[in-house]
Write an enzyme that holds these catalytic residues in place. Structure first.
Site, PDB file in Angstrom:
ATOM      1  N   ARG A  73     -28.342 -41.865  41.592  1.00  0.00           N
ATOM      2  CA  ARG A  73     -28.573 -43.209  42.104  1.00  0.00           C
ATOM      3  C   ARG A  73     -27.260 -43.971  42.177  1.00  0.00           C
ATOM      4  O   ARG A  73     -26.195 -43.470  41.776  1.00  0.00           O
ATOM      5  CB  ARG A  73     -29.541 -43.957  41.183  1.00  0.00           C
ATOM      6  CG  ARG A  73     -29.051 -44.022  39.747  1.00  0.00           C
ATOM      7  CD  ARG A  73     -29.765 -45.048  38.914  1.00  0.00           C
ATOM      8  NE  ARG A  73     -29.401 -44.948  37.515  1.00  0.00           N
ATOM      9  CZ  ARG A  73     -28.275 -45.419  36.977  1.00  0.00           C
ATOM     10  NH1 ARG A  73     -27.365 -45.986  37.759  1.00  0.00           N
ATOM     11  NH2 ARG A  73     -28.034 -45.300  35.684  1.00  0.00           N
ATOM     12  N   GLY A  75     -24.860 -47.345  40.982  1.00  0.00           N
ATOM     13  CA  GLY A  75     -24.614 -48.010  39.720  1.00  0.00           C
ATOM     14  C   GLY A  75     -23.895 -47.139  38.712  1.00  0.00           C
ATOM     15  O   GLY A  75     -23.270 -46.126  39.047  1.00  0.00           O
ATOM     16  N   THR A  78     -26.966 -46.919  32.347  1.00  0.00           N
ATOM     17  CA  THR A  78     -28.100 -47.806  32.109  1.00  0.00           C
ATOM     18  C   THR A  78     -28.998 -47.194  31.037  1.00  0.00           C
ATOM     19  O   THR A  78     -29.166 -45.973  30.991  1.00  0.00           O
ATOM     20  CB  THR A  78     -28.930 -48.000  33.402  1.00  0.00           C
ATOM     21  OG1 THR A  78     -28.088 -48.520  34.423  1.00  0.00           O
ATOM     22  CG2 THR A  78     -30.082 -48.968  33.185  1.00  0.00           C
ATOM     23  N   TYR A  79     -29.574 -48.060  30.224  1.00  0.00           N
ATOM     24  CA  TYR A  79     -30.508 -47.599  29.194  1.00  0.00           C
ATOM     25  C   TYR A  79     -31.940 -47.692  29.695  1.00  0.00           C
ATOM     26  O   TYR A  79     -32.323 -48.651  30.357  1.00  0.00           O
ATOM     27  CB  TYR A  79     -30.352 -48.473  27.945  1.00  0.00           C
ATOM     28  CG  TYR A  79     -31.404 -48.217  26.876  1.00  0.00           C
ATOM     29  CD1 TYR A  79     -31.385 -47.046  26.123  1.00  0.00           C
ATOM     30  CD2 TYR A  79     -32.406 -49.148  26.633  1.00  0.00           C
ATOM     31  CE1 TYR A  79     -32.345 -46.811  25.142  1.00  0.00           C
ATOM     32  CE2 TYR A  79     -33.363 -48.922  25.644  1.00  0.00           C
ATOM     33  CZ  TYR A  79     -33.334 -47.753  24.908  1.00  0.00           C
ATOM     34  OH  TYR A  79     -34.284 -47.524  23.952  1.00  0.00           O
ATOM     35  N   HIS A  80     -32.742 -46.679  29.365  1.00  0.00           N
ATOM     36  CA  HIS A  80     -34.192 -46.722  29.542  1.00  0.00           C
ATOM     37  C   HIS A  80     -34.819 -46.390  28.193  1.00  0.00           C
ATOM     38  O   HIS A  80     -34.365 -45.467  27.507  1.00  0.00           O
ATOM     39  CB  HIS A  80     -34.672 -45.693  30.568  1.00  0.00           C
ATOM     40  CG  HIS A  80     -34.111 -45.886  31.934  1.00  0.00           C
ATOM     41  ND1 HIS A  80     -34.021 -47.105  32.544  1.00  0.00           N
ATOM     42  CD2 HIS A  80     -33.595 -44.991  32.817  1.00  0.00           C
ATOM     43  CE1 HIS A  80     -33.492 -46.960  33.748  1.00  0.00           C
ATOM     44  NE2 HIS A  80     -33.219 -45.684  33.932  1.00  0.00           N
ATOM     45  N   SER A 145     -31.889 -54.306  35.418  1.00  0.00           N
ATOM     46  CA  SER A 145     -30.888 -53.519  36.139  1.00  0.00           C
ATOM     47  C   SER A 145     -31.546 -52.820  37.321  1.00  0.00           C
ATOM     48  O   SER A 145     -32.712 -52.425  37.241  1.00  0.00           O
ATOM     49  CB  SER A 145     -30.264 -52.476  35.203  1.00  0.00           C
ATOM     50  OG  SER A 145     -29.625 -53.099  34.109  1.00  0.00           O
ATOM     51  N   GLY A 147     -30.817 -49.779  40.292  1.00  0.00           N
ATOM     52  CA  GLY A 147     -29.984 -48.689  40.791  1.00  0.00           C
ATOM     53  C   GLY A 147     -30.850 -47.780  41.647  1.00  0.00           C
ATOM     54  O   GLY A 147     -31.851 -47.253  41.168  1.00  0.00           O
ATOM     55  N   CYS A 176     -23.680 -50.800  32.915  1.00  0.00           N
ATOM     56  CA  CYS A 176     -23.352 -51.167  34.299  1.00  0.00           C
ATOM     57  C   CYS A 176     -21.854 -51.355  34.536  1.00  0.00           C
ATOM     58  O   CYS A 176     -21.458 -52.054  35.466  1.00  0.00           O
ATOM     59  CB  CYS A 176     -24.101 -52.438  34.713  1.00  0.00           C
ATOM     60  SG  CYS A 176     -25.878 -52.373  34.415  1.00  0.00           S
TER      61      CYS A 176
END
Length: 222
Positions: A73, A75, A78-80, A145, A147, A176
């Site tokens: 993707r 960006g 990023t945290y999930h 966020s 992306g 990011c």
């Protein structure tokens, strides 16, 4: 179906690697006309995703217990994880353009948060700076966020909206590619304002309704 023909599909917690495999199938189904535009709402176990553009110094220490995934993707890192709402958006953007879609997603999330009683804004990115795409509080804390990837006019990936995650995880990496970013959540904002934290169901309802409305407007004015 929403008013834009955007089908909402509610899922529970899905391991990230499973969601990636499913996403490939969802995109193929949209490209081949076997499915319409769809919004998949789900959560993931704790994982940090990053892209080929992400520098090694922006990632956690290799000894970190959190799983890392490189993804395709836009960006950076990023945290999930638990306490977030993840939205994977699989739509045809032929009438919107990639920039148009990202702006629509930003505005939809802003509208959704507004309907829940929380003010949010989007920010323009200064020339030569890292992207400020996403959703922010007026005092420039980031709450969502975004992306995405576009292949054959069909999108994949989407957004991560913080409802009540463990915000300490953001101190373990550079989110990011923004060294000074401060992440926040609806739970944190609710505590500050004396409001109840919205339930995940309330957030899902608000986000899906706002996205359907934004895509309706986009199709109407394209």
């Amino acid at each position: 179906m929403g008013p834009a023909g955007l089908e909402r599909i509610d899922l529970g917690e899905v391991p990230y690697e499973v969601a990636l495999a499913d996403m490939t199938r969802w995109v193929t189904e949209r490209k081949e006309g076997r499915a319409g535009d769809r919004l998949f709402l789900l959560t993931h176990p704790a994982v940090i995703t990053y892209t080929a553009r992400t520098l090694a110094g922006q990632l956690p220490d290799p000894r970190s217990p959190i799983t890392l995934f490189e993804v395709d993707r836009g960006g950076h890192a990023t945290y999930h994880g638990p306490g977030q709402l993840i939205g994977h958006l699989v739509v045809n953007v032929r009438d919107l353009g990639p920039r148009g879609l990202v702006r629509r997603v930003e505005q939809a999330l802003i509208n959704a948060l507004g309907s829940l009683g929380f003010e949010a804004v989007r920010r323009d990115t200064p020339r030569g700076s890292e992207s400020l795409v996403g959703v922010w509080t007026p005092d420039h804390r980031k709450i969502a966020s975004i992306g995405m990837r576009i292949s054959g006019s069909v999108t994949s990936h989407g957004f991560a909206l913080n409802i009540a995650p463990d915000l300490d995880v953001y101190s373990t990496f550079m989110s990011c590619a923004l060294p000074d970013v401060r992440m926040t959540s609806l739970a944190e904002l609710a505590e500050e304002s004396g409001l109840p934290t919205p339930t995940e169901t309330q957030v899902r309802d608000a986000v899906s309704a706002a996205l359907a409305t934004e895509l309706t407007a986009a199709r109407t004015h394209s």
